[in-house]
Design a protein around this motif. Sequence first.
Motif, PDB file in Angstrom:
ATOM      1  N   ALA A  76      39.156  38.386  36.896  1.00  0.00           N
ATOM      2  CA  ALA A  76      38.094  37.569  37.484  1.00  0.00           C
ATOM      3  C   ALA A  76      36.974  38.413  38.101  1.00  0.00           C
ATOM      4  CB  ALA A  76      38.681  36.644  38.542  1.00  0.00           C
ATOM      5  N   PHE A  77      37.174  39.727  38.159  1.00  0.00           N
ATOM      6  CA  PHE A  77      36.217  40.613  38.819  1.00  0.00           C
ATOM      7  C   PHE A  77      35.771  41.722  37.871  1.00  0.00           C
ATOM      8  CE2 PHE A  77      38.905  38.735  42.008  1.00  0.00           C
ATOM      9  CZ  PHE A  77      38.014  38.334  42.981  1.00  0.00           C
ATOM     10  N   ASP A  78      34.579  42.188  38.083  1.00  0.00           N
ATOM     11  CA  ASP A  78      34.064  43.326  37.331  1.00  0.00           C
ATOM     12  C   ASP A  78      34.352  44.602  38.130  1.00  0.00           C
ATOM     13  OD1 ASP A  78      32.795  44.699  35.297  1.00  0.00           O
ATOM     14  OD2 ASP A  78      30.798  44.471  36.182  1.00  0.00           O
ATOM     15  N   LEU A  79      35.625  44.758  38.493  1.00  0.00           N
ATOM     16  CA  LEU A  79      36.081  45.893  39.292  1.00  0.00           C
ATOM     17  C   LEU A  79      37.332  46.469  38.655  1.00  0.00           C
ATOM     18  CD1 LEU A  79      35.793  44.232  42.823  1.00  0.00           C
ATOM     19  CD2 LEU A  79      34.236  45.933  41.868  1.00  0.00           C
ATOM     20  N   SER A  80      37.618  47.729  38.958  1.00  0.00           N
ATOM     21  CA  SER A  80      38.824  48.358  38.423  1.00  0.00           C
ATOM     22  C   SER A  80      40.068  47.797  39.108  1.00  0.00           C
ATOM     23  CB  SER A  80      38.755  49.872  38.614  1.00  0.00           C
ATOM     24  OG  SER A  80      38.846  50.185  39.994  1.00  0.00           O
ATOM     25  N   GLN A  81      41.198  47.961  38.447  1.00  0.00           N
ATOM     26  CA  GLN A  81      42.465  47.505  39.012  1.00  0.00           C
ATOM     27  C   GLN A  81      42.769  48.198  40.341  1.00  0.00           C
ATOM     28  OE1 GLN A  81      45.601  49.442  39.068  1.00  0.00           O
ATOM     29  NE2 GLN A  81      46.397  47.748  40.290  1.00  0.00           N
ATOM     30  N   VAL A  84      34.499  40.025  47.913  1.00  0.00           N
ATOM     31  CA  VAL A  84      35.613  40.164  46.967  1.00  0.00           C
ATOM     32  C   VAL A  84      36.911  39.718  47.625  1.00  0.00           C
ATOM     33  CG1 VAL A  84      37.007  41.808  45.630  1.00  0.00           C
ATOM     34  CG2 VAL A  84      34.507  41.987  45.619  1.00  0.00           C
ATOM     35  N   ARG A  85      37.132  40.139  48.857  1.00  0.00           N
ATOM     36  CA  ARG A  85      38.377  39.743  49.546  1.00  0.00           C
ATOM     37  C   ARG A  85      38.389  38.246  49.834  1.00  0.00           C
ATOM     38  NH1 ARG A  85      37.645  45.052  51.643  1.00  0.00           N
ATOM     39  NH2 ARG A  85      36.655  44.363  53.574  1.00  0.00           N
ATOM     40  N   LEU A  86      37.253  37.677  50.163  1.00  0.00           N
ATOM     41  CA  LEU A  86      37.209  36.221  50.362  1.00  0.00           C
ATOM     42  C   LEU A  86      37.559  35.488  49.072  1.00  0.00           C
ATOM     43  CD1 LEU A  86      34.113  35.527  52.635  1.00  0.00           C
ATOM     44  CD2 LEU A  86      36.498  34.966  53.100  1.00  0.00           C
ATOM     45  N   ARG A  87      37.017  35.964  47.965  1.00  0.00           N
ATOM     46  CA  ARG A  87      37.334  35.338  46.672  1.00  0.00           C
ATOM     47  C   ARG A  87      38.802  35.508  46.331  1.00  0.00           C
ATOM     48  NH1 ARG A  87      34.008  37.223  41.952  1.00  0.00           N
ATOM     49  NH2 ARG A  87      35.218  35.605  40.934  1.00  0.00           N
ATOM     50  N   LEU A  88      39.341  36.699  46.548  1.00  0.00           N
ATOM     51  CA  LEU A  88      40.767  36.922  46.279  1.00  0.00           C
ATOM     52  C   LEU A  88      41.630  35.980  47.113  1.00  0.00           C
ATOM     53  CD1 LEU A  88      40.829  40.812  46.066  1.00  0.00           C
ATOM     54  CD2 LEU A  88      41.512  39.234  44.234  1.00  0.00           C
TER      55      LEU A  88
END
Length: 135
Positions: free
Chosen positions: A67-72, A43-47
Motif C-alpha cells: 500500500a506504500f511506495d516505501l521499502s519493506q 505513514v504511521r497514521l495510515r498503517l
Amino acid sequence: MSNQELEVIGQDTGCCPTLLAAPLDAEQAETLARVFKALGDPVRLRLLSMIASRSGGEVCVCDLTPAFDLSQPTISHHLKLLRQAGLIASERRGTWVYYRLLPGMTDRLAAVLTRPADLSRAAGHPQVGTAEADR
C-alpha cells in the motif's frame, strides 16, 4: 535491540486525567508525547488505520507493504515505532508477522482528549459532534 528488549510505553493499568480536567504530571506528559509523536507521521497514521479497520482484527505485514511506495525495512521501522508506543502488537507466524490494534492505548488517548461532561456543561460549551461545537 531484540523485540524482547523493546520498551512498550503506556501499558500501565492506571488511568491518567483528561488534559482538560487536570494538569498532567511529567511522567504522563512524557508517555503521551511519545505516543503522539508516533502518530505524528502520515505513514504511521495510515498503517494504524489499516490495522485497526481490518476485519478479523489483524493484518499481515505482507498486506501492508504494497500500500506504500516505501521499502519493506522502512515499513517495518514505522511498525516498530507504533509497537513501542503501545498502539499495536505483533505476532510472528512462520515468515510473516501479523499486527493487531491494542485498543487500550487508543481508548486512553480518547479519554485524555475528552472534556469531562460536567466541565463542558458548566462552561456552557457545546457538546462535541454538534454543529455548534464545530464552529
